[in-house]
Write a protein that holds these residues in place. Structure first.
Motif, PDB file in Angstrom:
ATOM      1  N   LYS A  89      -5.231  11.270  -4.602  1.00  0.00           N
ATOM      2  CA  LYS A  89      -6.185  10.349  -3.987  1.00  0.00           C
ATOM      3  C   LYS A  89      -5.510   9.400  -3.015  1.00  0.00           C
ATOM      4  O   LYS A  89      -6.010   9.164  -1.910  1.00  0.00           O
ATOM      5  N   TRP A  90      -4.376   8.828  -3.410  1.00  0.00           N
ATOM      6  CA  TRP A  90      -3.775   7.757  -2.605  1.00  0.00           C
ATOM      7  C   TRP A  90      -2.674   8.240  -1.681  1.00  0.00           C
ATOM      8  O   TRP A  90      -2.342   7.552  -0.719  1.00  0.00           O
ATOM      9  N   SER A 120       5.475   6.885  -0.402  1.00  0.00           N
ATOM     10  CA  SER A 120       4.937   5.969   0.605  1.00  0.00           C
ATOM     11  C   SER A 120       5.134   6.517   2.016  1.00  0.00           C
ATOM     12  O   SER A 120       4.204   6.541   2.831  1.00  0.00           O
ATOM     13  N   PHE A 121       6.354   6.972   2.350  1.00  0.00           N
ATOM     14  CA  PHE A 121       6.598   7.451   3.706  1.00  0.00           C
ATOM     15  C   PHE A 121       5.906   8.789   3.946  1.00  0.00           C
ATOM     16  O   PHE A 121       5.396   9.059   5.047  1.00  0.00           O
ATOM     17  N   LEU A 122       5.850   9.633   2.912  1.00  0.00           N
ATOM     18  CA  LEU A 122       5.171  10.917   3.058  1.00  0.00           C
ATOM     19  C   LEU A 122       3.691  10.702   3.355  1.00  0.00           C
ATOM     20  O   LEU A 122       3.083  11.423   4.150  1.00  0.00           O
ATOM     21  N   ARG A 123       3.104   9.678   2.735  1.00  0.00           N
ATOM     22  CA  ARG A 123       1.693   9.364   3.005  1.00  0.00           C
ATOM     23  C   ARG A 123       1.484   8.990   4.458  1.00  0.00           C
ATOM     24  O   ARG A 123       0.515   9.415   5.100  1.00  0.00           O
ATOM     25  N   ARG A 124       2.403   8.185   5.013  1.00  0.00           N
ATOM     26  CA  ARG A 124       2.246   7.784   6.414  1.00  0.00           C
ATOM     27  C   ARG A 124       2.412   8.975   7.365  1.00  0.00           C
ATOM     28  O   ARG A 124       1.749   9.063   8.392  1.00  0.00           O
ATOM     29  N   VAL A 138      -2.964   2.624  -6.249  1.00  0.00           N
ATOM     30  CA  VAL A 138      -2.604   3.346  -7.468  1.00  0.00           C
ATOM     31  C   VAL A 138      -2.553   2.402  -8.667  1.00  0.00           C
ATOM     32  O   VAL A 138      -3.125   2.663  -9.728  1.00  0.00           O
ATOM     33  N   SER A 139      -1.835   1.263  -8.510  1.00  0.00           N
ATOM     34  CA  SER A 139      -1.703   0.308  -9.618  1.00  0.00           C
ATOM     35  C   SER A 139      -3.055  -0.225 -10.056  1.00  0.00           C
ATOM     36  O   SER A 139      -3.320  -0.379 -11.259  1.00  0.00           O
ATOM     37  N   ILE A 140      -3.944  -0.515  -9.085  1.00  0.00           N
ATOM     38  CA  ILE A 140      -5.248  -1.097  -9.407  1.00  0.00           C
ATOM     39  C   ILE A 140      -6.089  -0.092 -10.209  1.00  0.00           C
ATOM     40  O   ILE A 140      -6.640  -0.414 -11.267  1.00  0.00           O
ATOM     41  N   ASP A 141      -6.182   1.159  -9.690  1.00  0.00           N
ATOM     42  CA  ASP A 141      -6.972   2.178 -10.395  1.00  0.00           C
ATOM     43  C   ASP A 141      -6.416   2.459 -11.783  1.00  0.00           C
ATOM     44  O   ASP A 141      -7.155   2.635 -12.752  1.00  0.00           O
ATOM     45  N   LEU A 142      -5.090   2.530 -11.867  1.00  0.00           N
ATOM     46  CA  LEU A 142      -4.468   2.857 -13.149  1.00  0.00           C
ATOM     47  C   LEU A 142      -4.703   1.753 -14.170  1.00  0.00           C
ATOM     48  O   LEU A 142      -5.032   2.015 -15.332  1.00  0.00           O
ATOM     49  N   MET A 143      -4.586   0.477 -13.760  1.00  0.00           N
ATOM     50  CA  MET A 143      -4.806  -0.623 -14.693  1.00  0.00           C
ATOM     51  C   MET A 143      -6.270  -0.701 -15.110  1.00  0.00           C
ATOM     52  O   MET A 143      -6.590  -0.972 -16.269  1.00  0.00           O
ATOM     53  N   PRO A 191       0.835  -1.206   0.000  1.00  0.00           N
ATOM     54  CA  PRO A 191       0.000   0.000   0.000  1.00  0.00           C
ATOM     55  C   PRO A 191       0.868   1.254   0.000  1.00  0.00           C
ATOM     56  O   PRO A 191       1.962   1.243   0.550  1.00  0.00           O
ATOM     57  N   PRO A 192       0.396   2.356  -0.629  1.00  0.00           N
ATOM     58  CA  PRO A 192      -0.896   2.455  -1.315  1.00  0.00           C
ATOM     59  C   PRO A 192      -0.819   2.122  -2.804  1.00  0.00           C
ATOM     60  O   PRO A 192      -1.749   2.398  -3.535  1.00  0.00           O
TER      61      PRO A 192
END
Length: 663
Positions: free
Chosen positions: A240-241, A180-184, A49-54, A35-36
């Protein structure tokens, strides 16, 4: 318009029309729990991100997607290779991963960055040297942190477990994936306490990886990406993510408070400008002095003597370490002695061990001071008459000050002397071992040669007497002959190996391309094999006989261990900054990775059925290292092995020897 462009592209390349798209096989996408970027939520649905983009790209291509969870990138690549998946989630497109599949268009990049607290005065990567750095165990962050010198890595199980130790000062820096770390940090609402350094430690482009052989699917996805993915879409997914950093304007009370406070601050700043200016100046001087004192105290602990001189080279300050190390020279400092006077005194009063006359000492010191004033400063090693060793250096400090530094390296020098003595002792022992091996091999050779002759004589006598041996006895006789011949080969190889020592002192400049053709003839070309020798290889500086023996062994090995009737052998060269590397590439069975180090050990063979003594590669390694080179083996593609041997580059003609400092 974009959907129309996609449909036109599919029609041109032969992809099914819109009417038949609904019947197309769904795309099987394997994704990792990261994640994410991609993960399975508590309800069991794939997200990220990968799921929405695909989903977006597949929709643009008129396809559906079936998502298959996985544990890590290695698992996803295995799914591709085994044909159980068509495409992976977003992956860094490293050379290793590109060998496992087909990459789509690049959609962004993973960046490994350093995070520091805003309260710390850290702005560049160079500021992080020597600090404690937090990383997630087994992640790319470990490789990024290794680029920062003199650091202590502290490993954590996850990104979340790093945040509290980081904010409380238990670790100084965190190296992690940027987004990833910035999101956390944003989720924990502490991102406004953290600064991200602008320079990435590691940056790798990413995209989707398609299964090998599915070029049509890769082209279909690339077309959909080109038609439907733009910067706005990627920015929306990022928002979003990964969210957005909080700002002070997010709070309406803060905005009003700032507006009211601005008026008050303007008045206060106007009235108190000079007060704050001088107060800040004073505090800065106090901080600088405190920092200088800490540095001096630290140098005292490592037995360092420091003297500071003004622009006239008169002593104005010295540390406590100088008084402890050179007590007899403190009186001269207190009288304001100059740097010239201090150094001359240390030589003339017997403090520093030296072979110079008084006139030579004065000349030497004048040269040191002249070099210093011109901005040249070279370290030198000095010894005191009581046996201590110091690293001495005189440097310029800004426009108006100079410094003399003397660091006690006695223990280090003693260790270096001990290592040198042990190296000499080891060389004596090695020479004894070489002598013993040579004598043993030589003494074994004579009786073994007689045994081989005796076997031949007995065979001739039985033939003349018309004696036919039974099949079992004949088989044993042949085996005895084979083992005796192998023993003779072993003794001969052992004799060569034991007498192989440094050949580099007999080095000559040779042109290898033509010489390799002669070596090939001596090695005995194998029928059915094509050998290509690169023309115009760069010159080498090496013993010609040693060169011939090494290359002949490598060529003969390639012929001997090839598992097919026909094959290819390619000899090429490449030039590096300090050496020339010659490669011997074959298309044989190759060498398993677990054997690539051990094959250079004496008497090591890959199997008991392999002919030879097991000394050939050991001889090569020993000979190559004797001229200061290296030999290594790697896998060739699609099959085979590559042996790479490095050779010294010829010295430049007329090159001047490096300048040596004295004193």
């Amino acid at each position: 318009m974009r959907r129309l462009a996609v449909l036109l592209f599919f029609a041109l390349v032969g992809v099914p029309t819109l009417a038949s798209m609904g019947q197309a096989e769904p795309i099987r996408m394997t994704y990792e729990e990261y994640p994410p970027y991609s993960f399975t939520d508590i309800d069991g649905y794939p997200k990220g991100v990968s799921i929405d983009l695909m989903r977006h790209i597949a929709s643009a291509a008129g396809r559906e997607v079936v998502f298959q969870p996985n544990t890590n990138p290695a698992g996803m690549l295995d799914e591709l290779r085994l044909g159980r998946a068509d495409v992976t989630s977003l992956l860094a497109l490293t050379p290793e991963r590109l060998s496992a599949g087909l990459a789509t268009r690049t959609l962004g990049s993973f960046e490994m960055r350093a995070f520091v607290r805003k309260s710390d005065q850290l702005y560049e990567l160079d500021d992080l040297a020597g600090m404690d750095i937090g990383v997630v165990s087994g992640s790319f962050a470990v490789d990024g942190a290794r680029q920062i010198p003199f650091t202590e890595m502290v490993e954590f199980a996850s990104m979340d477990t790093q945040i509290l130790p980081f904010l409380t000062g238990e670790i100084d820096v965190v190296v992690s994936g940027h987004n990833s770390f910035l999101r956390r940090l944003r989720m924990a609402e502490v991102d406004d306490h953290v600064r991200v350094l602008s320079q990435p430690l590691v940056s790798s482009p990413y995209g989707f990886l398609v299964a090998p052989g599915q070029e049509a699917l890769r082209d279909e996805l690339d077309a959909a990406i080109a038609a439907s993915v733009d910067a706005n879409l990627l920015r929306d997914l990022d928002k979003k993510w990964f969210g957005q950093s909080r700002t002070i304007w997010d709070n309406i009370l803060v905005r009003w408070g700032l507006l009211i406070g601005a008026v008050l601050v303007a008045v206060i700043l106007t009235l108190g400008y000079w007060f704050h200016y001088y107060r800040n100046k004073s505090n800065q001087l106090l901080r600088d002095r405190a920092g200088d004192q800490l540095l001096v105290e630290a140098l005292d602990e490592v037995a360092a003597a420091i003297v500071i001189y003004d622009h006239n080279l008169r002593a104005v300050h010295w540390n406590h370490g100088f008084e402890l190390i050179f007590p007899g020279m403190v009186a001269a400092l207190k009288k304001g002695a100059t740097m010239q006077q201090m150094i001359v005194k240390s030589y003339m009063d017997g403090t520093i061990e030296n072979p110079y006359t008084d006139a030579q000492i004065v000349s030497l010191v004048d040269q040191v001071v002249e070099d210093l004033q011109r901005g040249r400063s070279e370290p030198r090693t000095v010894r005191t008459t009581d046996g201590r060793v110091f690293q001495a250096r005189d440097v310029k400090l800004g426009p108006r000050h100079f410094a003399s530094l003397r660091v006690d390296v006695t223990r280090l020098q003693e260790q270096q002397d001990l290592i040198a003595a042990q190296a000499r002792s080891l060389e004596v022992v090695n020479e004894d071992l070489r002598t013993f091996s040579a004598i043993a091999a030589h003494d074994l050779k004579a009786p073994l040669f007689s045994l081989l002759n005796l076997i031949d004589f007995v065979a001739e006598d039985m033939q003349e007497a018309g004696i036919d041996l039974p099949d079992g006895v004949r088989s044993n006789w042949v085996e005895m002959e084979r083992l005796s011949q192998r023993m003779m080969q072993l003794v001969q190889d052992l004799l060569v190996y034991s007498t192989t020592h440094s050949e580099s002192h007999q080095a000559e400049v040779i042109e290898p391309s033509q010489r390799l053709h002669e070596v090939l003839e001596l090695a005995g070309p194998r029928a059915g094999f094509e050998v290509i020798i690169e023309a115009g290889m760069p010159e080498l500086q090496v013993n010609p006989i040693a060169f011939d023996m090494v290359m002949r062994n490598l060529i003969a090995n390639a012929f001997q261990h090839h598992d097919r009737e026909r094959g290819h052998l390619v000899l090429s060269a490449k030039t590096g900054p300090d050496a020339v590397t010659i490669s011997v590439r074959d298309d044989g069975p190759g060498i398993p990775e677990e054997h690539r180090e051990r094959i250079f050990a004496p008497f090591h063979r890959l199997s008991s059925s392999t002919e030879g003594s097991g000394l050939g590669l050991a001889f090569i390694k020993k000979t190559v290292e004797s001229w200061g080179g290296t030999v290594q083996v790697s896998a060739a593609q699609p099959r085979g092995a590559v042996f790479e041997v490095s050779f010294p580059r010829p010295l430049a003609k007329g090159g001047a020897a490096p300048k040596q400092l004295v004193g």
